[in-house]
Motif scaffolding. Sequence first.
Motif, mmCIF file in Angstrom:
data_model
loop_
_atom_site.group_PDB
_atom_site.id
_atom_site.type_symbol
_atom_site.label_atom_id
_atom_site.label_comp_id
_atom_site.label_asym_id
_atom_site.label_seq_id
_atom_site.Cartn_x
_atom_site.Cartn_y
_atom_site.Cartn_z
ATOM 1 N N MET A 1 -9.844 5.289 7.541
ATOM 2 C CA MET A 1 -9.139 5.776 6.379
ATOM 3 C C MET A 1 -7.722 6.187 6.796
ATOM 4 O O MET A 1 -7.548 6.903 7.770
ATOM 5 N N LYS A 3 -4.277 8.170 7.066
ATOM 6 C CA LYS A 3 -4.013 9.605 7.012
ATOM 7 C C LYS A 3 -2.558 9.851 6.615
ATOM 8 O O LYS A 3 -1.651 9.270 7.216
ATOM 9 N N ALA A 27 -4.147 10.590 -2.384
ATOM 10 C CA ALA A 27 -5.611 10.702 -2.357
ATOM 11 C C ALA A 27 -6.244 9.680 -3.307
ATOM 12 O O ALA A 27 -7.252 9.051 -2.960
ATOM 13 N N ALA A 31 -6.247 7.640 0.644
ATOM 14 C CA ALA A 31 -5.835 8.235 1.911
ATOM 15 C C ALA A 31 -6.498 9.593 2.112
ATOM 16 O O ALA A 31 -6.824 10.287 1.158
ATOM 17 N N GLU A 32 -6.674 9.926 3.374
ATOM 18 C CA GLU A 32 -7.050 11.295 3.735
ATOM 19 C C GLU A 32 -5.739 12.076 3.774
ATOM 20 O O GLU A 32 -4.836 11.740 4.543
ATOM 21 N N VAL A 33 -5.612 13.089 2.915
ATOM 22 C CA VAL A 33 -4.337 13.786 2.752
ATOM 23 C C VAL A 33 -4.451 15.231 3.208
ATOM 24 O O VAL A 33 -5.391 15.937 2.847
ATOM 25 N N VAL A 34 -3.483 15.647 4.006
ATOM 26 C CA VAL A 34 -3.337 17.051 4.385
ATOM 27 C C VAL A 34 -1.977 17.488 3.859
ATOM 28 O O VAL A 34 -0.975 16.810 4.069
ATOM 29 N N TYR A 49 -0.387 11.289 12.022
ATOM 30 C CA TYR A 49 -0.562 10.700 10.693
ATOM 31 C C TYR A 49 0.132 9.347 10.595
ATOM 32 O O TYR A 49 1.135 9.106 11.254
#
Length: 150
Positions: A1, A3, A27, A31-34, A49
């Motif tokens: 996935m 990031k 998202a 995507a994996e979102v921070v 990332y």
Amino acid sequence: MPKVLVVYASMTGNTEEMAEAIAAGAAEAGAEVVSKEAFDASATELLEYDGIIIGAYTWGDGELPDEFIDFFEEMEGLDLTGKKAAVFGSGDTSYPIYCGAVDTIEEKLKELGADIAAESIKFEYNPSNEELEAGKSVGRQIAGLVAVVG
């Protein structure tokens, strides 16, 4: 996935609102979102990332906000080659340099080798619904590009 990291500085919540829209778009695209405020982030995290989206409001005559300066200075010397990036921020057209922080951040990302893969989003004060939709679109765009690369 793939990031994606969204880092921002917000004083009144306007830039934070756009950061949330951008993160939601990324998202939605899988995507994996921070998402984090600049004073809670370390610039070295950018290396972890695939996609980097950075935002800050513009202070005074086109300057970076105080709470963003440490993060910005930490970026010096990082190798962001191959990272897909975008920049966003709020400003005030009554000042001679509108959204100067956005331009400063974009130039730094380019200098460090990042690929500016979406047009910067500049907005006055709080983002309109149309501007928030543009933010979601940027999030989706960056997430889509890093999915292809990642």
